[in-house]
Design a protein around this motif. Structure first.
Motif, PDB file in Angstrom:
ATOM      1  N   ARG A   1      40.098  41.301  46.507  1.00 15.01           N
ATOM      2  CA  ARG A   1      40.358  41.939  45.207  1.00 15.01           C
ATOM      3  C   ARG A   1      39.252  42.927  44.874  1.00 15.01           C
ATOM      4  O   ARG A   1      39.497  43.989  44.323  1.00 15.01           O
ATOM      5  CB  ARG A   1      40.444  40.896  44.099  1.00 15.01           C
ATOM      6  CG  ARG A   1      41.709  40.114  44.119  1.00 15.01           C
ATOM      7  CD  ARG A   1      41.749  39.155  42.955  1.00 15.01           C
ATOM      8  NE  ARG A   1      42.812  38.201  43.152  1.00 15.01           N
ATOM      9  CZ  ARG A   1      43.885  38.130  42.396  1.00 15.01           C
ATOM     10  NH1 ARG A   1      44.028  38.953  41.394  1.00 15.01           N
ATOM     11  NH2 ARG A   1      44.809  37.238  42.630  1.00 15.01           N
ATOM     12  N   SER A   2      38.023  42.553  45.205  1.00 11.81           N
ATOM     13  CA  SER A   2      36.888  43.415  44.907  1.00 11.81           C
ATOM     14  C   SER A   2      35.809  43.162  45.950  1.00 11.81           C
ATOM     15  O   SER A   2      35.584  42.024  46.343  1.00 11.81           O
ATOM     16  CB  SER A   2      36.349  43.101  43.509  1.00 11.81           C
ATOM     17  OG  SER A   2      35.118  43.745  43.314  1.00 11.81           O
ATOM     18  N   PRO A   3      35.129  44.201  46.410  1.00  9.52           N
ATOM     19  CA  PRO A   3      34.094  43.992  47.429  1.00  9.52           C
ATOM     20  C   PRO A   3      32.767  43.473  46.855  1.00  9.52           C
ATOM     21  O   PRO A   3      31.886  43.108  47.597  1.00  9.52           O
ATOM     22  CB  PRO A   3      33.907  45.378  48.030  1.00  9.52           C
ATOM     23  CG  PRO A   3      34.293  46.314  46.938  1.00  9.52           C
ATOM     24  CD  PRO A   3      35.359  45.623  46.173  1.00  9.52           C
ATOM     25  N   HIS A   4      32.623  43.405  45.532  1.00  7.28           N
ATOM     26  CA  HIS A   4      31.326  43.084  44.935  1.00  7.28           C
ATOM     27  C   HIS A   4      31.299  41.682  44.339  1.00  7.28           C
ATOM     28  O   HIS A   4      30.991  40.709  45.018  1.00  7.28           O
ATOM     29  CB  HIS A   4      30.949  44.143  43.891  1.00  7.28           C
ATOM     30  CG  HIS A   4      30.968  45.530  44.432  1.00  7.28           C
ATOM     31  ND1 HIS A   4      30.110  45.960  45.413  1.00  7.28           N
ATOM     32  CD2 HIS A   4      31.772  46.584  44.153  1.00  7.28           C
ATOM     33  CE1 HIS A   4      30.364  47.232  45.722  1.00  7.28           C
ATOM     34  NE2 HIS A   4      31.384  47.631  44.956  1.00  7.28           N
ATOM     35  N   VAL A   5      31.670  41.551  43.074  1.00  5.55           N
ATOM     36  CA  VAL A   5      31.502  40.291  42.354  1.00  5.55           C
ATOM     37  C   VAL A   5      32.498  39.241  42.840  1.00  5.55           C
ATOM     38  O   VAL A   5      32.115  38.095  43.103  1.00  5.55           O
ATOM     39  CB  VAL A   5      31.668  40.525  40.830  1.00  5.55           C
ATOM     40  CG1 VAL A   5      31.591  39.216  40.084  1.00  5.55           C
ATOM     41  CG2 VAL A   5      30.627  41.494  40.330  1.00  5.55           C
ATOM     42  N   ASP A   6      33.776  39.628  42.936  1.00  7.46           N
ATOM     43  CA  ASP A   6      34.819  38.664  43.303  1.00  7.46           C
ATOM     44  C   ASP A   6      35.071  38.667  44.804  1.00  7.46           C
ATOM     45  O   ASP A   6      36.196  38.853  45.257  1.00  7.46           O
ATOM     46  CB  ASP A   6      36.112  39.005  42.558  1.00  7.46           C
ATOM     47  CG  ASP A   6      35.931  38.948  41.061  1.00  7.46           C
ATOM     48  OD1 ASP A   6      35.193  38.049  40.608  1.00  7.46           O
ATOM     49  OD2 ASP A   6      36.514  39.790  40.357  1.00  7.46           O
ATOM     50  N   LYS A   7      34.036  38.441  45.564  1.00  6.23           N
ATOM     51  CA  LYS A   7      34.141  38.514  47.025  1.00  6.23           C
ATOM     52  C   LYS A   7      35.106  37.451  47.571  1.00  6.23           C
ATOM     53  O   LYS A   7      35.830  37.694  48.536  1.00  6.23           O
ATOM     54  CB  LYS A   7      32.746  38.323  47.639  1.00  6.23           C
ATOM     55  CG  LYS A   7      32.686  38.498  49.120  1.00  6.23           C
ATOM     56  CD  LYS A   7      32.845  39.934  49.513  1.00  6.23           C
ATOM     57  CE  LYS A   7      32.589  40.082  50.992  1.00  6.23           C
ATOM     58  NZ  LYS A   7      32.773  41.431  51.430  1.00  6.23           N
TER      59      LYS A   7
ATOM     60  N   SER B   1      37.629  36.084  45.929  1.00 12.10           N
ATOM     61  CA  SER B   1      38.962  36.213  45.351  1.00 12.10           C
ATOM     62  C   SER B   1      39.786  37.178  46.203  1.00 12.10           C
ATOM     63  O   SER B   1      39.355  38.277  46.506  1.00 12.10           O
ATOM     64  CB  SER B   1      38.841  36.735  43.924  1.00 12.10           C
ATOM     65  OG  SER B   1      40.109  36.929  43.377  1.00 12.10           O
ATOM     66  N   ARG B   2      40.983  36.757  46.548  1.00 11.57           N
ATOM     67  CA  ARG B   2      41.825  37.568  47.438  1.00 11.57           C
ATOM     68  C   ARG B   2      43.234  37.689  46.880  1.00 11.57           C
ATOM     69  O   ARG B   2      43.708  36.821  46.167  1.00 11.57           O
ATOM     70  CB  ARG B   2      41.874  36.951  48.824  1.00 11.57           C
ATOM     71  CG  ARG B   2      40.525  36.932  49.488  1.00 11.57           C
ATOM     72  CD  ARG B   2      40.604  36.257  50.841  1.00 11.57           C
ATOM     73  NE  ARG B   2      39.282  36.231  51.436  1.00 11.57           N
ATOM     74  CZ  ARG B   2      38.887  37.043  52.400  1.00 11.57           C
ATOM     75  NH1 ARG B   2      39.711  37.949  52.861  1.00 11.57           N
ATOM     76  NH2 ARG B   2      37.694  36.944  52.909  1.00 11.57           N
TER      77      ARG B   2
END
Length: 102
Positions: free
Chosen positions: A53-59, A61-62
């Motif tokens: 979902r996001s390469p930073h904070v929500d690593k 989370s998919r």
């Protein structure tokens, strides 16, 4: 064209569009005097994709996506020259992929 058959394999992402196209082919073949075996629904191919979902904070989370490819197969037994001509003139929707084997 005695002892010949035409095998038609249809693929599409939308099953309603696929069934309508198969029905058009069967009607066209029967109108010209050929026998039709099918349409036979083959197993649906499901391709699944997993994306961050996001390469930073929500690593961790998919998101998950899938593409379903529906397939129908039919045989036209004892085709007449009219059958082949009418099938070549048949106008199918844009989302349907057609493979023809003689």
């Amino acid at each position: 064209m005695a002892d010949q058959k035409i095998r038609i394999r249809l693929k599409a992402y939308d099953y309603k569009l696929l069934d309508r196209s198969a029905e058009d082919i069967v009607d066209t073949a029967k109108r010209t005097g050929a026998r039709v075996a099918g349409p036979i629904p083959l197993p649906t191919m499901i391709n699944k994709f997993c994306v961050n979902r996001s390469p930073h904070v929500d690593k961790k989370s998919r998101e998950q996506f899938e593409i379903r490819t529906h397939v129908r197969m039919m045989d036209i037994v004892q085709p007449t020259p009219q059958t082949v001509d009418q099938l070549m003139r048949l106008d199918l929707p844009a989302g349907v992929d057609v493979e023809i084997k003689l």
